[in-house]
Every structure is written in structure tokens, then in C-alpha cells.
Enzyme design. Structure first.
Site, short mmCIF file in Angstrom:
data_model
loop_
_atom_site.label_atom_id
_atom_site.label_comp_id
_atom_site.label_asym_id
_atom_site.label_seq_id
_atom_site.Cartn_x
_atom_site.Cartn_y
_atom_site.Cartn_z
N ARG A 94 0.84 -1.20 0.00
CA ARG A 94 0.00 0.00 0.00
C ARG A 94 0.87 1.25 0.00
O ARG A 94 0.55 2.25 -0.68
CB ARG A 94 -0.93 0.01 1.21
N ASN A 148 -10.72 -4.42 -0.92
CA ASN A 148 -10.74 -3.31 -1.87
C ASN A 148 -9.78 -3.55 -3.04
O ASN A 148 -8.82 -4.29 -2.90
CB ASN A 148 -10.36 -2.01 -1.16
N CYS A 170 -19.16 -2.60 1.22
CA CYS A 170 -18.29 -1.45 1.50
C CYS A 170 -18.90 -0.67 2.65
O CYS A 170 -20.12 -0.64 2.81
CB CYS A 170 -18.19 -0.57 0.26
N HIS A 200 -17.22 3.32 -4.50
CA HIS A 200 -16.35 4.48 -4.35
C HIS A 200 -16.63 5.55 -5.41
O HIS A 200 -15.90 6.53 -5.52
CB HIS A 200 -14.87 4.10 -4.36
N TYR A 254 -15.21 9.84 -1.33
CA TYR A 254 -14.18 9.57 -2.33
C TYR A 254 -14.30 10.49 -3.55
O TYR A 254 -13.34 10.64 -4.31
CB TYR A 254 -14.25 8.11 -2.79
#
Length: 441
Positions: A94, A148, A170, A200, A254
């Protein structure tokens, strides 16, 4: 009667939350067996989480058998529900997803833009393997995916796996309900939102409180208090009045990355310079959490877990399993096959929408045509997702590049190529499908 749940990624710091969710719902969802599954690299964390989960169950004196294993296939036998919460490459991956784009002056975020693309590239092949095992070992089990980017991963599973009992979840719709409830001074249970779009990139079309339309009031309050409308992992800067009044839709947090890109990028670069990436901050939070988890007196979910951006996801995952098990017919927001709910998108595409939940799974509620103001963006994002899935499975460099330039957060063809090449090399060990080919990067 047995009821077995398998949690793949059981060593995650989030696991105590889903264990709490099962404990709180035991009367309606009498889980008899929970198996936590992880990989050898996660063994130490898995041991810590297993010990904590056992203390949590012991405290409430429930007859739930909990175990851990590194043998996924063994765990899947006889499962009724399987949840997936994996992070291929861990937080170190990440960090690369965030650091590399930011170093080129581009949004670096774990589920959007280049970072989200590469998380999908690493994740989709693994989830397809899990689904293949499920189709063989527990064909009637439901796969509840929280990994995700949830929408893209669910799209890949629905389109390319033989196992079709797949639902993506989510926490963003849940967070939106909570935030709107706070604005209106009521409980989240009183709020109903009609969602339209995709994971998102979903919008709230209408908002009701106890059946009364409160959409316009929410729009007004969002303009006034928009900077309080984001979970822990998203930079919050509020919304322009003209934007909200013109759109007449409720954006999700988002959307700041797409509609306020320059402002968010500036804040992200400043935070990157001062504190490092969000991944580095999360690593510190995780270290503190696991230190706390090892306390032999701890027998409940610590409040510090709420600092993680995905906090409260267990309500989405556990509510979904509970509704399927009890054939409730209630309405929840999930990632599901469109089936004509949005006629502007392919019937087989995965959308994020309200659906009626029964023992047969989710059935999306009709939404109708996309509002003209967002129709083109939604269609572009769906085409982008399709390219990401194709590239993740095929390892085709050209398709991966197409996905990069299709994404609105990657501003130029040259930056798309530079970031693509750099990230392919940085994630080489987790992307064998790309390195089987002789493409020149």
C-alpha cells in the site's frame, strides 16, 4: 444446526470488529464455527487475533468454536459464508501504491487512481483462486467480499469465476448514513438513501428520514458542514455550494479525489511531506493495535480500531449474512450485478445499489436512467473497471496502460506510462501475470 463462517485474512486488525458483529447478532445468526485463515507471513498476527477473539467469545459465554489455520482449502470445507479481507503485499505494498504516484505529482490512494489499479492487479488473481476453491469445496456458500477495490474485485469474480454466489460490501454507504443522521440529529436506522453508481463512485439520489424526503435539507447541511463528512482515511475539505446545488446529488467522500483533485492533491502532498503516506500512518496505528491486542485482559474490540478508515465494516458484512440466513427481505446497499436496475450500464456489470436481501441473495431495486449530470462519468468509470479486470487476469501491458489513461486521476499519457512502469517493477513479486510476458516496460 451448524453455521460455519470462514474469514480469509483472519490476521487483519479489523477481525475483532467482525467477531464483535457475530457476538452481537448471535440470537439471530447463531454462528457455531468461525475459522480464521491467513498466509504464513501473517502467522504471528493471526495468533494474536485468534487469542483475542477467543477471549471475546469466552467473555460472553457463547458456544462458538473458533480456530485458526494456514490451510485455506481445509477451512473452506462445509462453510456457509466466507468473508475476504486480504491485502496482497501487506501495508508495504500500500505504501508503494501511495508513494509512487505522489512522487510524480499524482493522487496516491489505495483504492483510487494508480494505487487502486495496482491493488486490483495484485488482488484479483488471488480472489479468483479463492472462489475456485469455494466452487469445489463449498459451492453453496456465499462469498462476502470486503477486499478493496471492492467493486472491481466483485466485477472480476462475477464475470470470471465459476462461483456466482458473490456479493461485495463497502462501509462507505454505511458511513454516509451515519454522517447524514448526525446532520439531521437522528439515528442511522431512521435514514434511507437511494444510491446510484458504483463502489467508491456512488451518489445519494434521495434521502428519507422515517419515510419523509429530507434530500434538500441534507444538501443544504452538506454545503455548511461538508468538511465533517469523511472517514479517517480520506482528506476532507468540504464542498462548493455551486457544485452541490447544481448536481442535486449527495456525493460520497471519495468523490473529492475526482471533483477537487487539485485541492486534495495539494493537501495529500503536504501530508506526505510532513508525515509520510497514509500507509505509514496506518502501520503505526496497526502496531499500537496489535500491542493492545496482546493484553491478556483485553476481551473486547478496542475503541482505537475506529481510527482505521474501514472501521464499522462489520455492520455491512454481518447484516448481509444475517439477512441471507434469515431470508429477511430487507434492503441493503451492496455491490451486485446490475440486471437492468441502471439501463445506461450493461446488465451484467457490477454496480453499488440498494437491493432486497433474501436467502437467494440480493435483488437490485430499479433505479432508472442515470442523471444526465453524472451519466458520462459513471459509464467511463465502468469502462475503466472492465479494463482493470482484463489486465489483472491477462497480464497484458497494453490493456494495463489503457486502464491507466482511462482513469481521471492520471492526468497525462506520459505520466501514465512512467507510473505504470515504475509500479510494475516495484510490485514485481506480487504481479507474476505481467512478468510472464516479454513486454518492454
Amino acid at each position: 444446526m451448524s453455521l460455519k463462517v470462514v474469514i480469509i485474512g483472519g490476521g487483519s486488525s479489523y477481525t475483532p470488529e467482525i467477531i464483535e458483529g457475530f457476538i452481537n447478532r448471535y440470537q439471530s445468526f447463531p454462528c457455531t464455527e468461525i475459522v480464521l485463515v491467513d498466509i504464513p507471513a501473517g502467522l504471528e498476527k493471526l495468533k494474536i487475533i485468534t487469542a483475542l477473539a477467543k477471549r471475546m467469545i469466552k467473555r460472553v459465554k457463547l458456544p462458538i468454536q473458533l480456530s485458526m489455520t494456514l490451510d485455506r482449502r481445509s477451512a473452506l470445507k462445509g462453510a456457509d459464508f466466507v468473508t475476504t479481507q486480504i491485502r496482497v503485499g501487506g501495508l508495504a505494498a500500500r505504501e508503494k501504491d501511495e508513494r509512487i504516484p505522489l512522487s510524480h505529482g499524482v493522487i496516491g490512494q489505495e483504492t483510487n487512481g494508480a494505487g487502486g489499479i495496482f491493488k486490483a492487479f495484485r488482488t484479483i488473481p488471488i480472489l479468483l483462486d479463492i472462489a475456485k476453491d469455494m466452487h469445489e469445496l463449498c459451492p453453496n456458500a456465499w462469498l462476502i467480499n470486503f477486499t478493496n477495490p471492492a467493486g472491481i474485485v466483485t466485477e472480476a469474480l462475477i464475470q470470471h469465476s465459476p462461483h456466482k454466489r458473490v456479493i461485495g460490501v463497502c462501509n462507505i454507504p454505511f458511513n454516509m448514513r451515519n454522517s447524514i443522521a448526525e446532520m439531521l440529529g437522528c439515528t442511522a436506522a431512521e435514514i434511507e438513501i437511494e444510491f446510484v453508481g458504483m463502489n467508491h463512485f456512488v451518489f445519494g439520489k434521495r434521502v428519507w428520514q422515517n419515510g419523509i424526503d429530507r434530500t434538500q435539507e441534507v444538501i443544504k447541511r452538506l454545503i455548511q458542514n461538508g468538511d465533517q463528512y469523511s472517514p479517517a482515511n480520506i482528506v476532507s475539505i468540504g464542498w462548493e455550494q455551486t457544485f452541490i446545488e447544481s448536481l442535486q446529488l449527495i456525493p460520497n467522500p471519495y468523490h473529492q479525489y475526482y471533483f477537487q483533485t487539485d485541492e486534495v492533491l495539494a493537501k495529500s502532498l503536504q501530508a506526505f511531506k510532513e508525515n509520510g503516506t497514509r500507509a505509514e500512518i496506518v502501520q503505526k496505528i496497526e502496531a499500537e493495535l496489535f500491542q493492545k491486542y496482546q493484553d491478556q485482559e483485553l476481551d473486547h474490540k478496542p475503541v482505537e480500531l475506529e481510527k482505521r478508515g474501514g472501521a464499522y465494516y462489520s455492520d455491512a458484512a454481518c447484516n448481509l449474512m444475517n439477512s441471507i440466513y434469515n431470508d429477511t427481505g430487507d434492503i441493503q446497499t451492496v455491490n451486485i450485478i446490475n440486471q437492468g436496475a441502471i439501463p445506461d450500464l450493461p446488465a451484467t456489470a457490477v454496480i453499488e445499489a440498494n437491493a432486497r436481501i433474501s436467502r437467494k441473495g440480493p435483488q437490485p431495486l430499479a433505479i432508472g436512467p442515470l442523471p444526465r449530470s453524472i451519466r458520462g462519468m459513471i459509464q467511463q468509470m465502468k469502462a475503466f473497471e472492465e479494463l482493470v479486470v482484463e489486465a489483472a487476469i491477462s497480464g497484458n501491458y497494453q490493456v494495463a496502460y489503457q486502464a491507466m489513461i482511462m482513469n481521471p486521476l492520471i492526468p497525462s499519457d506520459q505520466k501514465a506510462k512512467t507510473i505504470l512502469d515504475e509500479m510494475l517493477e516495484a510490485h514485481r513479486k506480487d504481479l507474476p501475470q505481467f512478468h510472464l510476458h516479454s513486454f518492454k516496460f
